[in-house]
Design a protein around this motif. Sequence first.
Motif, PDB file in Angstrom:
ATOM      1  N   UNK A  95       1.173  -1.374  -0.185  1.00 12.07           N
ATOM      2  CA  UNK A  95      -0.049   0.111   0.192  1.00 12.07           C
ATOM      3  C   UNK A  95       0.991   1.271   0.162  1.00 12.07           C
ATOM      4  N   UNK A  96       1.783   1.759  -1.314  1.00 11.12           N
ATOM      5  CA  UNK A  96       2.554   2.437  -1.408  1.00 11.12           C
ATOM      6  C   UNK A  96       1.456   4.109  -1.995  1.00 11.12           C
ATOM      7  N   UNK A  97       0.943   4.233  -0.551  1.00  9.92           N
ATOM      8  CA  UNK A  97       0.441   5.503  -1.003  1.00  9.92           C
ATOM      9  C   UNK A  97       0.126   7.080  -0.009  1.00  9.92           C
ATOM     10  N   UNK A  98      -0.168   7.882  -0.037  1.00 12.29           N
ATOM     11  CA  UNK A  98      -0.418   8.838   0.707  1.00 12.29           C
ATOM     12  C   UNK A  98      -1.431   9.546   1.197  1.00 12.29           C
ATOM     13  N   UNK A  99      -2.564   9.526   2.348  1.00 10.55           N
ATOM     14  CA  UNK A  99      -3.346  10.608   2.297  1.00 10.55           C
ATOM     15  C   UNK A  99      -2.906  11.861   3.128  1.00 10.55           C
ATOM     16  N   UNK A 100      -3.949  13.186   2.561  1.00  9.14           N
ATOM     17  CA  UNK A 100      -3.751  14.798   3.400  1.00  9.14           C
ATOM     18  C   UNK A 100      -5.086  14.921   3.556  1.00  9.14           C
ATOM     19  N   UNK A 101      -5.361  15.469   4.581  1.00 10.41           N
ATOM     20  CA  UNK A 101      -6.382  15.038   5.330  1.00 10.41           C
ATOM     21  C   UNK A 101      -6.726  17.081   5.830  1.00 10.41           C
ATOM     22  N   UNK A 102      -8.405  17.612   5.437  1.00 10.05           N
ATOM     23  CA  UNK A 102      -8.252  18.346   5.293  1.00 10.05           C
ATOM     24  C   UNK A 102      -9.551  18.683   6.006  1.00 10.05           C
ATOM     25  N   UNK A 103      -9.998  20.036   6.643  1.00 13.29           N
ATOM     26  CA  UNK A 103     -11.326  20.844   7.207  1.00 13.29           C
ATOM     27  C   UNK A 103     -11.635  21.818   6.013  1.00 13.29           C
ATOM     28  N   UNK A 157      -6.742  33.533   0.200  1.00  8.54           N
ATOM     29  CA  UNK A 157      -7.635  32.726  -0.803  1.00  8.54           C
ATOM     30  C   UNK A 157      -7.609  31.392  -0.166  1.00  8.54           C
ATOM     31  N   UNK A 158      -6.677  30.944   0.981  1.00 10.33           N
ATOM     32  CA  UNK A 158      -6.437  29.620   1.394  1.00 10.33           C
ATOM     33  C   UNK A 158      -8.005  29.447   2.794  1.00 10.33           C
ATOM     34  N   UNK A 159      -8.011  30.251   3.443  1.00 10.96           N
ATOM     35  CA  UNK A 159      -8.760  30.934   5.122  1.00 10.96           C
ATOM     36  C   UNK A 159      -9.887  29.807   4.999  1.00 10.96           C
ATOM     37  N   UNK A 160     -10.718  28.584   3.755  1.00 10.86           N
ATOM     38  CA  UNK A 160     -11.393  28.243   3.877  1.00 10.86           C
ATOM     39  C   UNK A 160     -10.843  26.879   3.793  1.00 10.86           C
ATOM     40  N   UNK A 161     -10.439  26.567   4.549  1.00  7.96           N
ATOM     41  CA  UNK A 161      -9.618  24.685   4.793  1.00  7.96           C
ATOM     42  C   UNK A 161      -8.601  24.906   6.087  1.00  7.96           C
ATOM     43  N   UNK A 162      -8.358  24.354   6.422  1.00  8.29           N
ATOM     44  CA  UNK A 162      -7.129  23.347   6.421  1.00  8.29           C
ATOM     45  C   UNK A 162      -6.466  22.273   7.063  1.00  8.29           C
TER      46      UNK A 162
END
Length: 202
Positions: A1-9, A51-56
């Motif tokens: 399982x050579x994969x990544x994940x990026x988690x956002x709100x 312009x990126x304040x809509x996510x974390x």
Amino acid sequence: MGMDITVLVVDWAHLMEIAPDDRLEVLQESAYADDESDEADAGWVWPAEADRAWLGRYEFGGTLGSYKPHFWLVQAWEDVRGAAGTTLRTALDDFLTALLWSGPEVESDAEHVDSGVFPSEDGLWRPGPLIARGPRTVAGLHRCWQKAAPALPQLREPYAHHAACPGRWIADFEEFTELLSGWAEVVGEAQQRRWGLVGLPL
């Protein structure tokens, strides 16, 4: 399982204003910036750009962005869930099933993406996990965690007997609860803001 994940709100109202065909690309482009202020070993990264304040972005400690620990989190739960009481078992089943991805299949992807987020299921397949849960789903996940969290200590002893595996990504009960609590942190932050959450294969 050579994969990544990026988690956002994600501010869901803002996301829904983006043309459906463009949402996935905008999310991928907005997840990271080029400046050093966006780097973190663990915890929250809140972009400084207006312009990126809509996510974390949430960085899971000790995972290096890899999806492997999340896969082993699910495996550890499978190993110990038989020892859990009914309330805990049901709550964590619902929590983890809604969030964690098990393999590169269209059906698996679709199960982790709320309807209406992307234009169709046909374009959802990615070479890694894709999660998109809106505020209503997040509220349900938050309720699941509230039921599960008080009962987690009852798993410490059975975990040692059934799921502990030195050398594995999730080696013991402490690592299990730490990673699980990271997902709870993401859900809790999204719930507090009435936002959604997104996981990207980045």
